[in-house]
Design a protein around this motif. Structure first.
Motif, mmCIF file in Angstrom:
data_model
loop_
_atom_site.group_PDB
_atom_site.id
_atom_site.type_symbol
_atom_site.label_atom_id
_atom_site.label_comp_id
_atom_site.label_asym_id
_atom_site.label_seq_id
_atom_site.Cartn_x
_atom_site.Cartn_y
_atom_site.Cartn_z
ATOM 1 N N ALA A 151 0.852 -1.193 0.000
ATOM 2 C CA ALA A 151 0.000 0.000 0.000
ATOM 3 C C ALA A 151 0.888 1.244 0.000
ATOM 4 O O ALA A 151 2.116 1.146 -0.010
ATOM 5 C CB ALA A 151 -0.912 -0.014 1.229
ATOM 6 N N ASP A 152 0.262 2.407 -0.001
ATOM 7 C CA ASP A 152 0.989 3.668 0.131
ATOM 8 C C ASP A 152 0.066 4.686 0.790
ATOM 9 O O ASP A 152 -1.051 4.365 1.184
ATOM 10 C CB ASP A 152 1.514 4.162 -1.218
ATOM 11 N N TYR A 153 0.545 5.912 0.923
ATOM 12 C CA TYR A 153 -0.240 6.939 1.627
ATOM 13 C C TYR A 153 -1.600 7.177 0.967
ATOM 14 O O TYR A 153 -2.571 7.480 1.653
ATOM 15 C CB TYR A 153 0.534 8.258 1.689
ATOM 16 N N SER A 154 -1.671 7.030 -0.356
ATOM 17 C CA SER A 154 -2.952 7.261 -1.043
ATOM 18 C C SER A 154 -3.981 6.189 -0.722
ATOM 19 O O SER A 154 -5.178 6.377 -0.950
ATOM 20 C CB SER A 154 -2.748 7.365 -2.552
ATOM 21 N N SER A 155 -3.539 5.052 -0.177
ATOM 22 C CA SER A 155 -4.443 3.957 0.199
ATOM 23 C C SER A 155 -5.090 4.168 1.558
ATOM 24 O O SER A 155 -6.038 3.472 1.910
ATOM 25 C CB SER A 155 -3.669 2.635 0.268
ATOM 26 N N VAL A 156 -4.565 5.101 2.337
ATOM 27 C CA VAL A 156 -5.025 5.297 3.711
ATOM 28 C C VAL A 156 -6.404 5.955 3.714
ATOM 29 O O VAL A 156 -6.614 6.987 3.080
ATOM 30 C CB VAL A 156 -4.018 6.129 4.528
ATOM 31 N N VAL A 157 -7.342 5.333 4.425
ATOM 32 C CA VAL A 157 -8.710 5.848 4.492
ATOM 33 C C VAL A 157 -9.038 6.475 5.857
ATOM 34 O O VAL A 157 -9.977 7.236 5.967
ATOM 35 C CB VAL A 157 -9.748 4.757 4.147
ATOM 36 N N LYS A 158 -8.253 6.136 6.899
ATOM 37 C CA LYS A 158 -8.528 6.653 8.246
ATOM 38 C C LYS A 158 -7.240 6.701 9.036
ATOM 39 O O LYS A 158 -6.452 5.761 8.993
ATOM 40 C CB LYS A 158 -9.542 5.742 8.950
ATOM 41 N N THR A 159 -7.020 7.800 9.732
ATOM 42 C CA THR A 159 -5.898 7.883 10.662
ATOM 43 C C THR A 159 -6.417 8.331 12.022
ATOM 44 O O THR A 159 -7.456 8.987 12.121
ATOM 45 C CB THR A 159 -4.806 8.878 10.208
ATOM 46 N N THR A 160 -5.675 7.960 13.037
ATOM 47 C CA THR A 160 -5.927 8.446 14.389
ATOM 48 C C THR A 160 -4.599 8.963 14.910
ATOM 49 O O THR A 160 -3.600 8.243 14.903
ATOM 50 C CB THR A 160 -6.457 7.335 15.309
ATOM 51 N N ILE A 161 -4.601 10.230 15.323
ATOM 52 C CA ILE A 161 -3.401 10.863 15.855
ATOM 53 C C ILE A 161 -3.584 11.057 17.348
ATOM 54 O O ILE A 161 -4.602 11.591 17.794
ATOM 55 C CB ILE A 161 -3.139 12.226 15.182
ATOM 56 N N MET A 162 -2.592 10.635 18.100
ATOM 57 C CA MET A 162 -2.577 10.844 19.545
ATOM 58 C C MET A 162 -1.419 11.778 19.859
ATOM 59 O O MET A 162 -0.276 11.495 19.480
ATOM 60 C CB MET A 162 -2.441 9.515 20.288
ATOM 61 N N LEU A 163 -1.722 12.892 20.498
ATOM 62 C CA LEU A 163 -0.718 13.896 20.830
ATOM 63 C C LEU A 163 -0.555 14.003 22.340
ATOM 64 O O LEU A 163 -1.530 13.943 23.087
ATOM 65 C CB LEU A 163 -1.133 15.268 20.299
ATOM 66 N N ALA A 164 0.681 14.217 22.769
ATOM 67 C CA ALA A 164 0.941 14.478 24.187
ATOM 68 C C ALA A 164 0.428 15.870 24.546
ATOM 69 O O ALA A 164 0.019 16.114 25.682
ATOM 70 C CB ALA A 164 2.433 14.359 24.488
ATOM 71 N N ASP A 165 0.410 16.789 23.570
ATOM 72 C CA ASP A 165 -0.060 18.159 23.805
ATOM 73 C C ASP A 165 -0.834 18.638 22.575
ATOM 74 O O ASP A 165 -0.257 18.781 21.489
ATOM 75 C CB ASP A 165 1.132 19.074 24.075
ATOM 76 N N LEU A 166 -2.106 18.888 22.735
ATOM 77 C CA LEU A 166 -2.954 19.304 21.611
ATOM 78 C C LEU A 166 -2.533 20.667 21.046
ATOM 79 O O LEU A 166 -2.902 21.011 19.925
ATOM 80 C CB LEU A 166 -4.427 19.320 22.042
ATOM 81 N N LYS A 167 -1.736 21.408 21.766
ATOM 82 C CA LYS A 167 -1.219 22.681 21.242
ATOM 83 C C LYS A 167 -0.296 22.446 20.045
ATOM 84 O O LYS A 167 -0.002 23.374 19.306
ATOM 85 C CB LYS A 167 -0.477 23.449 22.343
ATOM 86 N N ASP A 168 0.144 21.218 19.844
ATOM 87 C CA ASP A 168 0.996 20.875 18.699
ATOM 88 C C ASP A 168 0.189 20.568 17.441
ATOM 89 O O ASP A 168 0.762 20.238 16.398
ATOM 90 C CB ASP A 168 1.874 19.663 19.045
ATOM 91 N N PHE A 169 -1.128 20.678 17.514
ATOM 92 C CA PHE A 169 -2.033 20.328 16.419
ATOM 93 C C PHE A 169 -1.631 21.000 15.106
ATOM 94 O O PHE A 169 -1.525 20.349 14.066
ATOM 95 C CB PHE A 169 -3.464 20.717 16.818
ATOM 96 N N LYS A 170 -1.384 22.312 15.118
ATOM 97 C CA LYS A 170 -1.061 23.057 13.893
ATOM 98 C C LYS A 170 0.277 22.593 13.314
ATOM 99 O O LYS A 170 0.401 22.398 12.100
ATOM 100 C CB LYS A 170 -1.035 24.553 14.175
ATOM 101 N N LYS A 171 1.274 22.401 14.159
ATOM 102 C CA LYS A 171 2.588 21.942 13.695
ATOM 103 C C LYS A 171 2.468 20.572 13.019
ATOM 104 O O LYS A 171 3.065 20.328 11.967
ATOM 105 C CB LYS A 171 3.566 21.831 14.868
ATOM 106 N N VAL A 172 1.701 19.678 13.642
ATOM 107 C CA VAL A 172 1.507 18.334 13.096
ATOM 108 C C VAL A 172 0.773 18.409 11.762
ATOM 109 O O VAL A 172 1.144 17.727 10.797
ATOM 110 C CB VAL A 172 0.760 17.437 14.105
ATOM 111 N N ASN A 173 -0.264 19.241 11.664
ATOM 112 C CA ASN A 173 -1.036 19.369 10.419
ATOM 113 C C ASN A 173 -0.165 19.769 9.237
ATOM 114 O O ASN A 173 -0.349 19.278 8.119
ATOM 115 C CB ASN A 173 -2.156 20.398 10.582
#
Length: 184
Positions: free
Chosen positions: A124-146
């Motif tokens: 597979a590859d990234y285009s095959s991905v239909v769902k992700t779940t991201i777990m962050l230690a600090d939600l303030k990092d949301f923009k950086k991760v995006n």
């Protein structure tokens, strides 16, 4: 309509009133693989039953040395019914088992590189991905991760959930898991 299970397992109650034919079912919060629903005989009244296949032939473990090994009794990924379930991936360098750095940006980049290697080992590859779940230690990092995440997933981007969690393995800043559709 009520539903019953033929096996002694815990399955959350689901509304399948619209399901009229025998077909596989993937349920949110867990996956029921190789299942079929059918109306039971009239002696059971308005009840129907759910059968589950426990055959080991319907799932296949995926492993690659190009991504960090699992930290416990689980697989890097599992193939089942033309789907790929990738376990949570950390920003570890596969050769050393150490984090690339303490920054969420570096860990996010490494997580996604590691995930790419697991996807590749699965066909597979990234285009095959239909769902992700991201777990962050600090939600303030949301923009950086995006900003980093957006570089890896082509349009249409996969469905996604993001959570801040109390802690992650090895004090990671981020962990990502995904589900991908495999070509038949």
């Amino acid at each position: 309509m009520a539903w019953c299970s033929l096996r002694s397992i815990h399955i959350p109650t689901i509304d399948v009133g619209l399901l009229r034919t025998r077909s596989p079912l993937a349920a949110a919060g867990g996956v029921v693989v190789g299942s079929s629903f059918w109306r039971s005989s009239s002696r059971n009244g308005p009840f129907a039953c759910l059968s589950l296949s426990t055959s080991t032939g319907i799932k296949e473990a995926v492993a690659t040395d190009k991504a960090p090994a699992a930290l416990g009794p689980y697989s890097q990924a599992i193939k089942a019914n033309n789907l790929l379930f990738v376990s949570g991936v950390l920003g570890l360098i596969p050769q050393t088992g150490k984090f690339i750095s303490d920054s969420v940006e570096d860990q996010t980049e490494q997580v996604l590189k590691n995930m790419g290697e697991i996807l590749k080992a699965s066909g597979a590859d990234y285009s095959s991905v239909v769902k992700t779940t991201i777990m962050l230690a600090d939600l303030k990092d949301f923009k950086k991760v995006n900003e980093i995440y957006a570089k890896y997933f082509p349009s249409p981007a996969p469905a996604r959930s993001t959570y801040q969690v109390a802690a992650l393995p090895l004090d990671a800043k981020i962990e990502i898991e995904c589900i991908a559709a495999l070509k038949a």
